[in-house]
Design a protein around this motif. Structure first.
Motif, PDB file in Angstrom:
ATOM      1  N   PHE A 365       0.859  -1.181   0.000  1.00 16.48           N
ATOM      2  CA  PHE A 365       0.000   0.000   0.000  1.00 16.48           C
ATOM      3  C   PHE A 365       0.894   1.230   0.000  1.00 16.48           C
ATOM      4  N   ILE A 366       0.764   2.056  -1.026  1.00 19.25           N
ATOM      5  CA  ILE A 366       1.639   3.219  -1.205  1.00 19.25           C
ATOM      6  C   ILE A 366       0.967   4.461  -0.634  1.00 19.25           C
ATOM      7  N   ILE A 367       1.692   5.172   0.204  1.00 16.30           N
ATOM      8  CA  ILE A 367       1.239   6.482   0.688  1.00 16.30           C
ATOM      9  C   ILE A 367       2.283   7.502   0.256  1.00 16.30           C
ATOM     10  N   ALA A 368       1.908   8.351  -0.678  1.00 18.26           N
ATOM     11  CA  ALA A 368       2.809   9.408  -1.147  1.00 18.26           C
ATOM     12  C   ALA A 368       2.317  10.739  -0.603  1.00 18.26           C
ATOM     13  N   THR A 369       3.225  11.513  -0.049  1.00 14.87           N
ATOM     14  CA  THR A 369       2.860  12.829   0.470  1.00 14.87           C
ATOM     15  C   THR A 369       3.529  13.907  -0.369  1.00 14.87           C
ATOM     16  N   ALA A 370       2.854  15.029  -0.484  1.00 13.46           N
ATOM     17  CA  ALA A 370       3.380  16.138  -1.294  1.00 13.46           C
ATOM     18  C   ALA A 370       2.890  17.456  -0.714  1.00 13.46           C
ATOM     19  N   ASN A 371       3.714  18.480  -0.832  1.00 16.29           N
ATOM     20  CA  ASN A 371       3.328  19.829  -0.414  1.00 16.29           C
ATOM     21  C   ASN A 371       3.000  20.715  -1.608  1.00 16.29           C
ATOM     22  N   ASP A 372       3.452  20.311  -2.805  1.00 24.43           N
ATOM     23  CA  ASP A 372       3.202  21.107  -4.005  1.00 24.43           C
ATOM     24  C   ASP A 372       2.915  20.160  -5.154  1.00 24.43           C
ATOM     25  N   ILE A 373       1.700  19.672  -5.221  1.00 22.53           N
ATOM     26  CA  ILE A 373       1.344  18.649  -6.198  1.00 22.53           C
ATOM     27  C   ILE A 373       1.236  19.214  -7.609  1.00 22.53           C
ATOM     28  N   ALA A 374       1.082  20.534  -7.737  1.00 22.18           N
ATOM     29  CA  ALA A 374       0.922  21.133  -9.063  1.00 22.18           C
ATOM     30  C   ALA A 374       2.151  20.917  -9.928  1.00 22.18           C
ATOM     31  N   ALA A 375       3.322  20.689  -9.289  1.00 15.58           N
ATOM     32  CA  ALA A 375       4.556  20.498 -10.050  1.00 15.58           C
ATOM     33  C   ALA A 375       4.728  19.074 -10.551  1.00 15.58           C
ATOM     34  N   LEU A 376       3.860  18.158 -10.089  1.00 17.10           N
ATOM     35  CA  LEU A 376       4.011  16.756 -10.477  1.00 17.10           C
ATOM     36  C   LEU A 376       3.353  16.470 -11.823  1.00 17.10           C
ATOM     37  N   PRO A 377       3.889  15.510 -12.565  1.00 19.71           N
ATOM     38  CA  PRO A 377       3.271  15.146 -13.845  1.00 19.71           C
ATOM     39  C   PRO A 377       1.859  14.603 -13.632  1.00 19.71           C
ATOM     40  N   ILE A 476      -0.233  29.178   0.536  1.00 22.02           N
ATOM     41  CA  ILE A 476      -1.261  28.277   1.064  1.00 22.02           C
ATOM     42  C   ILE A 476      -2.607  28.556   0.412  1.00 22.02           C
ATOM     43  N   ALA A 477      -2.902  29.822   0.141  1.00 26.97           N
ATOM     44  CA  ALA A 477      -4.156  30.164  -0.545  1.00 26.97           C
ATOM     45  C   ALA A 477      -4.174  29.559  -1.943  1.00 26.97           C
ATOM     46  N   ASP A 478      -3.060  29.626  -2.657  1.00 30.27           N
ATOM     47  CA  ASP A 478      -2.976  29.015  -3.988  1.00 30.27           C
ATOM     48  C   ASP A 478      -3.142  27.499  -3.911  1.00 30.27           C
ATOM     49  N   LEU A 479      -2.537  26.895  -2.901  1.00 30.68           N
ATOM     50  CA  LEU A 479      -2.631  25.444  -2.730  1.00 30.68           C
ATOM     51  C   LEU A 479      -4.073  25.019  -2.481  1.00 30.68           C
ATOM     52  N   ARG A 480      -4.772  25.751  -1.630  1.00 27.34           N
ATOM     53  CA  ARG A 480      -6.177  25.452  -1.347  1.00 27.34           C
ATOM     54  C   ARG A 480      -7.034  25.621  -2.592  1.00 27.34           C
ATOM     55  N   ALA A 481      -6.765  26.678  -3.339  1.00 24.54           N
ATOM     56  CA  ALA A 481      -7.553  26.923  -4.548  1.00 24.54           C
ATOM     57  C   ALA A 481      -7.334  25.811  -5.577  1.00 24.54           C
ATOM     58  N   TRP A 482      -6.093  25.352  -5.708  1.00 25.53           N
ATOM     59  CA  TRP A 482      -5.795  24.281  -6.665  1.00 25.53           C
ATOM     60  C   TRP A 482      -6.499  22.985  -6.270  1.00 25.53           C
ATOM     61  N   ALA A 483      -6.512  22.683  -4.970  1.00 21.43           N
ATOM     62  CA  ALA A 483      -7.065  21.417  -4.486  1.00 21.43           C
ATOM     63  C   ALA A 483      -8.576  21.414  -4.377  1.00 21.43           C
ATOM     64  N   ALA A 484      -9.202  22.587  -4.417  1.00 27.22           N
ATOM     65  CA  ALA A 484     -10.634  22.679  -4.139  1.00 27.22           C
ATOM     66  C   ALA A 484     -11.475  21.743  -4.998  1.00 27.22           C
ATOM     67  N   ASP A 485     -11.228  21.688  -6.305  1.00 30.62           N
ATOM     68  CA  ASP A 485     -12.048  20.868  -7.189  1.00 30.62           C
ATOM     69  C   ASP A 485     -11.306  19.640  -7.725  1.00 30.62           C
ATOM     70  N   ARG A 486     -10.104  19.394  -7.201  1.00 31.43           N
ATOM     71  CA  ARG A 486      -9.288  18.295  -7.732  1.00 31.43           C
ATOM     72  C   ARG A 486      -9.072  17.163  -6.736  1.00 31.43           C
ATOM     73  N   CYS A 487      -9.205  17.440  -5.450  1.00 30.28           N
ATOM     74  CA  CYS A 487      -8.876  16.462  -4.423  1.00 30.28           C
ATOM     75  C   CYS A 487     -10.081  16.195  -3.510  1.00 30.28           C
ATOM     76  N   VAL A 488     -10.055  15.069  -2.852  1.00 27.97           N
ATOM     77  CA  VAL A 488     -11.068  14.724  -1.868  1.00 27.97           C
ATOM     78  C   VAL A 488     -10.623  15.286  -0.527  1.00 27.97           C
ATOM     79  N   PRO A 489     -11.483  16.039   0.179  1.00 29.21           N
ATOM     80  CA  PRO A 489     -11.073  16.583   1.487  1.00 29.21           C
ATOM     81  C   PRO A 489     -10.820  15.456   2.478  1.00 29.21           C
ATOM     82  N   ALA A 490      -9.722  15.542   3.231  1.00 28.70           N
ATOM     83  CA  ALA A 490      -9.420  14.519   4.222  1.00 28.70           C
ATOM     84  C   ALA A 490     -10.265  14.663   5.465  1.00 28.70           C
ATOM     85  N   ASP A 491     -10.819  15.832   5.669  1.00 31.45           N
ATOM     86  CA  ASP A 491     -11.633  16.082   6.882  1.00 31.45           C
ATOM     87  C   ASP A 491     -13.091  16.377   6.508  1.00 31.45           C
TER      88      ASP A 491
END
Length: 491
Positions: A365-377, A476-491
């Motif tokens: 089971f792979i758990i990958a963590t990232a702080n800036d996912i926008a830079a990933l392919p 952090i505001a940019d990170l939240r905006a990027w994740a808003a419609d792309r990721c599932v909220p963990a909380d």
């Protein structure tokens, strides 16, 4: 497969394994099945013929390989010859030449030399061999090892007891996967003799013993875990998702038609608990935790970086079932999504990882963590590589209260003595790690005053802290905006 290699006329077959007993037994089984005589050689026992009833007839006493090889050359027939640890001797020019001279004769006479070595063969002889990999013990074999080990210890020591359900036995067998038969036997014996019991409570002991036996090197680090889901405040959505997949590696799940879960990618604010999640999953699922450090993947010599990655992935497969934690994955593969000055190394490394993630069938089971996912392919984030992409945001008020309670209990303080609601309000915008450090700072203040820790100490520490959401507000505001419609909220 070993039968086929012998019947196909391969004169020199190598088996590299530390599980010598199983390898030797497998060769003996094949010799019996093919109805071929079998002779065995070792430096201590010399050359001896194995009879049909299992007894041995001494041909040459404990001898160096030269007399044994000379005897074989003079009496070569359709016999199988099993050599234990011949590899180091092949660096000797005479031994090397004698083995080489035997090969064409072995092919003509339907004979074969089988080398069983614990260490890699030297290049002098490796290129002339056909390698056969001894498979790890199957689940049924491991279960038989557990039962046999318990029965042996019960006869020797007495007073032992076993309390395992069918499901618990399956969990124990899963934890033993990746070990050789002798290693599994030692680990099970240690778990039983620890308290004269064999129960599901022995699983952490078995996982730790396995972690020690297969301790890894290089860029793959084995991490000890002593956490539980209660040690994470908030992240309820992520906890529910992980809880539903806890039994995904079991036989019952396979019979139900489920494939094992592949993993999650967690994006979030630094210090928000992503790394802690990896430790909690490993502890809760009773699996070893392996951390891949991208920082040491890249080496200065051509080809060495790719070799490091492949070696780490092989180590993960040997430890399976396991949780593979790739920490800050963007630091290793971010340049794979754009033009870079590394001659395409990042793209090759990234391609190797993607292929393995897509094709491997090991219970990892792979758990990958990232702080800036926008830079990933983008290929990394598609379904099939990870089951889900979660965003771990700054904790809400209820989660902050939980985090305060967790860290106060960890430092032997009763959370009921503190105004958690007031502290949570003061800590708005703080990450979990910042809350922990505020408590540590408050403890130092109370210790310096020779006073017991109180709400005032913690509030003062919080007011003195400039949290990350203030220091890096725009990012952090940019990170939240990027994740808003792309990721599932963990909380």
């Amino acid at each position: 497969m070993l039968d086929l290699l012998i019947r196909s006329g391969n004169p020199l077959i190598s088996i590299e394994t530390t599980d010598e007993e199983r390898a030797v037994e497998r060769v003996r089984e094949v010799a019996a099945r093919l109805r071929q005589p079998l002779c065995e050689w070792s430096l201590t026992d010399g050359l001896q013929r194995r009879e049909a009833d299992g007894r041995f007839e001494k041909i040459l006493p404990g001898a160096r390989p030269v007399p044994a090889l000379a005897h074989i050359a003079e009496n070569l027939n359709d016999t199988l010859y099993l050599f234990k640890d011949l590899g180091p001797h092949c660096k000797d020019a005479q031994v090397h030449r004698m083995v080489r001279d035997l090969l064409p004769e072995c092919s003509r006479r339907k004979s074969a030399l089988v080398l069983v070595d614990a260490l890699p063969l030297p290049d002098e002889i490796r290129r002339f061999t056909v390698a056969w990999e001894l498979p790890c013990p199957s689940p049924d074999e491991l279960e038989e090892i557990v039962k046999r080990t318990f029965q042996r210890l019960h006869r020797q020591h007495g007073g032992l007891d076993a309390k395992l359900t069918r499901t618990e036995m399956e969990q124990l067998v899963q934890a033993l996967r990746g070990l050789g038969a002798s290693e599994a036997e030692r680990v099970v014996a240690s778990a039983i003799l620890h308290d004269n019991l064999l129960t599901v409570d022995d699983l952490p002991h078995i996982v730790e013993a396995k972690r020690t036996l297969l301790r890894s090197a290089g860029c793959l680090e084995s991490i000890a875990v002593d956490f539980a889901p209660e040690d994470i405040g908030g992240l309820d959505n992520l906890k529910r998702w992980l809880a539903r997949r806890r039994g995904g590696f079991s036989r019952k799940a396979r019979e139900f038609g489920l494939e094992p879960p592949r993993g999650v990618l967690m994006l979030g604010v630094p210090g928000s608990g992503k790394s802690l999640c990896a430790k909690v999953v490993a502890a809760d699922w009773k699996m070893p935790l392996l951390r891949l450090d991208p920082g040491v993947l890249y080496q200065k010599f051509i080809g060495e970086s790719e070799s490091q990655l492949r070696q780490a992935l092989r180590q993960a497969e040997a430890m399976a079932p396991a949780v593979l934690w790739i920490d800050e994955i963007e630091k290793a593969f971010a340049s794979a999504s754009a033009a870079s000055a590394d001659g395409g190394l990042s793209k090759r490394m990234f391609g190797t990882l993607l292929s393995w993630m897509q094709d491997h069938r090991h219970p990892i089971f792979i758990i990958a963590t990232a702080n800036d996912i926008a830079a990933l392919p983008p290929e990394l984030m598609r379904k099939g590589r990870f089951d889900e992409v979660f965003f771990v945001d700054l904790p809400v008020a209820a989660a902050r209260r939980e985090i305060f309670a967790i860290h106060l209990r960890r430092r032997k303080r009763d959370p009921a003595r503190f105004d958690l609601a007031r502290l949570a309000e003061t800590a708005e915008g703080f990450t979990g790690s910042e809350i922990e450090q505020a408590i540590v700072s408050a403890l130092f203040s109370a210790f310096a005053e020779d006073a017991e820790l109180a709400n005032g100490h913690v509030e003062a520490a919080l007011r003195e802290t400039r949290p990350l959401h203030v220091l890096m507000a725009e990012r952090i505001a940019d990170l939240r905006a990027w994740a808003a419609d792309r990721c599932v909220p963990a909380d």
